[in-house]
Design an enzyme around this catalytic site. Structure first.
Site, PDB file in Angstrom:
ATOM      1  N   LYS A  32     -17.462 -32.178 -18.075  1.00 50.26           N
ATOM      2  CA  LYS A  32     -17.653 -33.643 -17.324  1.00 50.26           C
ATOM      3  C   LYS A  32     -17.918 -34.566 -16.237  1.00 50.26           C
ATOM      4  O   LYS A  32     -17.950 -35.114 -15.480  1.00 50.26           O
ATOM      5  CB  LYS A  32     -15.881 -34.511 -17.674  1.00 50.26           C
ATOM      6  CG  LYS A  32     -14.964 -33.354 -17.351  1.00 50.26           C
ATOM      7  CD  LYS A  32     -13.212 -33.851 -17.209  1.00 50.26           C
ATOM      8  CE  LYS A  32     -12.483 -32.900 -16.384  1.00 50.26           C
ATOM      9  NZ  LYS A  32     -11.434 -32.459 -16.834  1.00 50.26           N
ATOM     10  N   ARG A  37       1.148 -34.465 -17.846  1.00 53.14           N
ATOM     11  CA  ARG A  37      -0.638 -35.122 -18.046  1.00 53.14           C
ATOM     12  C   ARG A  37      -0.125 -35.007 -19.347  1.00 53.14           C
ATOM     13  O   ARG A  37       0.866 -35.768 -20.008  1.00 53.14           O
ATOM     14  CB  ARG A  37      -1.498 -34.179 -17.012  1.00 53.14           C
ATOM     15  CG  ARG A  37      -2.752 -34.951 -17.418  1.00 53.14           C
ATOM     16  CD  ARG A  37      -3.584 -34.820 -16.486  1.00 53.14           C
ATOM     17  NE  ARG A  37      -4.230 -34.050 -17.656  1.00 53.14           N
ATOM     18  CZ  ARG A  37      -5.889 -33.751 -17.218  1.00 53.14           C
ATOM     19  NH1 ARG A  37      -6.734 -33.688 -16.628  1.00 53.14           N
ATOM     20  NH2 ARG A  37      -6.640 -33.110 -18.790  1.00 53.14           N
TER      21      ARG A  37
HETATM   22  C1  LIG Z   1     -11.115 -31.411 -16.911  1.00 57.75           C
HETATM   23  C2  LIG Z   1     -10.029 -30.716 -18.230  1.00 57.75           C
HETATM   24  C3  LIG Z   1     -10.683 -29.233 -17.986  1.00 57.75           C
HETATM   25  C4  LIG Z   1     -11.124 -28.287 -17.518  1.00 57.75           C
HETATM   26  O1  LIG Z   1     -10.949 -27.632 -16.224  1.00 57.75           O
HETATM   27  P1  LIG Z   1     -11.373 -27.693 -15.032  1.00 57.75           P
HETATM   28  O2  LIG Z   1     -10.194 -27.379 -13.939  1.00 57.75           O
HETATM   29  O3  LIG Z   1     -12.580 -28.388 -14.714  1.00 57.75           O
HETATM   30  O4  LIG Z   1     -11.825 -26.205 -15.624  1.00 57.75           O
HETATM   31  C5  LIG Z   1     -10.023 -28.148 -19.622  1.00 57.75           C
HETATM   32  N1  LIG Z   1      -9.230 -28.874 -20.004  1.00 57.75           N
HETATM   33  C6  LIG Z   1      -9.368 -30.728 -20.092  1.00 57.75           C
HETATM   34  C7  LIG Z   1      -8.179 -30.977 -21.273  1.00 57.75           C
HETATM   35  C8  LIG Z   1      -9.515 -31.228 -19.354  1.00 57.75           C
HETATM   36  O5  LIG Z   1      -9.254 -32.406 -18.997  1.00 57.75           O
END
Ligand SMILES: *Cc1c(COP(=O)(O)O)cnc(C)c1O
Length: 363
Positions: A45, A140
């Site tokens: 992302k 969250r």
């Molecule tokens: C962004 C995200 C991740 C990855 O997180 P990082 O800190 O970039 O490794 C994993 N799971 C979810 C649900 C996310 O939104």
């Protein structure tokens, strides 16, 4: 950047991406995970689902790619990437059809969306795999632990859906440090679901990169067997402690900007440090989160940025930059996200000194 504009890319302000380094980071992290019996998932992302980055992660050994946005999943899919795709951010019921079309598995925490996914899966004549998210302190997404068993009970009755696991997200919003206890709690919930609902959520999914800290001596806590990682693969860092992960590259991404002015300016507050040499780079808050940049020019100090101008104090630089020269910055996560999203910055793949221009931006 679109169409003919790409020709400017090798001279304008840009993001340079070294895919060899991304692949190396993915390989190291995938190895750490596998040793603990955990399947590594690469999160794209922060790169807007850039297919080259996804391919580098896959070459490094991640099992699956995941992204928070349907647009990015479509981009990965349309580039011809054949691996399974995971949608990270739950969506609205109205887009359930896109989810089933683009992703084999999705993370979910909204009953209305689960119902819509069920209807869409039946329409497509497919099974859609679902991981139910549990809120364990990051504040969250996710059902509260006491809501999970009844929620899974209802979801398990929905045709077209396979409830394959439980997941949690830690360390993203509240900076709660992921602990082994969180994953033991998920394992207990999974057992309770098996007893009361009669299905076996076999995947216990953690994320983000900060959860790596719970793998100790090659072992995963509870039944943790999947880890979703973005920042670690891309930047070699993790969010919770803002620490660098040893053995990984921290400069797979570089922001390059041209110097557009160099001159003497009074310091602020006026006269505090006398006259200072200042350089302005053609980069601003529209392109990056300037607070999350590290300037690579020796002696330079980042003073601040407005939307289009980034001001550097270069008084102490052994060699003053000149107008037309370039300075480089290492982005932190916030700067990377904005840079990859900015339509003003070209995305240039530089692995092996290639300088292959990719004109795609999110905008
Ligand atoms: C962004 C995200 C991740 C990855 O997180 P990082 O800190 O970039 O490794 C994993 N799971 C979810 C649900 C996310 O939104």
């Amino acid at each position: 950047m679109r169409g003919g504009e790409w020709r400017l890319a090798l001279s304008g302000s840009r993001v340079e991406i070294d895919l060899v380094k991304v692949e190396h980071n993915a390989r190291e992290l995938a190895r750490l995970c596998r040793r603990a019996g955990v399947a590594p998932v690469g999160v794209t992302k922060a790169c807007c689902g850039m297919p080259e980055v996804g391919r580098a992660m896959l070459a490094g050994g991640v099992e699956m790619l995941a992204d928070s946005r349907l647009e990015n999943l479509r981009r990965l899919r349309e580039s011809g990437i054949g691996c399974e795709l995971m949608l990270l951010r739950t969506t609205v019921p109205g887009r359930a059809g896109d989810v089933v079309e683009l992703a084999e598995v999705s993370l979910n925490s909204a009953p209305a969306t689960l119902e819509a996914l069920s209807a869409a899966a039946q329409r497509f004549g497919r099974k859609h795999r679902v991981i139910i998210m549990v809120e364990l302190g990051d504040l969250r997404e996710g059902f509260l632990p006491e809501e999970v068993v009844p929620a899974v009970g209802r979801a398990a009755d929905l045709p077209g859906l396979d409830i394959v696991g439980l997941g949690t997200n830690l360390g993203c919003l509240s900076g709660v440090v992921p602990t082994a206890d969180s994953f033991r709690a998920l394992a207990r919930l999974a057992d309770e679901i098996t007893r009361k609902v009669g299905i076996e959520p076999s995947i216990i999914s953690g994320g983000g990169t900060g959860c790596l800290a719970v793998l100790r001596h090659g072992k995963a806590p509870g039944r943790l067997n999947q880890l979703r990682m973005g920042e670690g693969v891309l930047l070699g860092t993790e969010t919770v402690g803002r620490t660098r992960i040893p053995g990984l590259y921290h400069d797979a991404f570089r922001i390059v900007a041209e110097i557009i002015e160099v001159g003497r300016k009074p310091s602020v507050p006026p006269g505090d440090r006398g006259m200072r040499m200042r350089a302005i780079a053609a980069l601003g808050e529209q392109d990056v989160a300037a607070g999350a940049l590290t300037c690579e020019l020796p002696g330079a100090e980042l003073v601040g940025a407005s939307s289009d101008h980034l001001v550097l104090d270069v008084t102490d630089c052994p060699k003053l930059p000149r107008v037309g020269e370039e300075v480089t910055f290492i982005p932190g996560y916030a700067a990377l996200v904005r840079a990859m999203t900015s339509p003003y910055l070209a995305k240039v793949v530089v692995s092996g000194g290639l300088g292959q221009v990719r004109s795609w931006g999110c905008g």
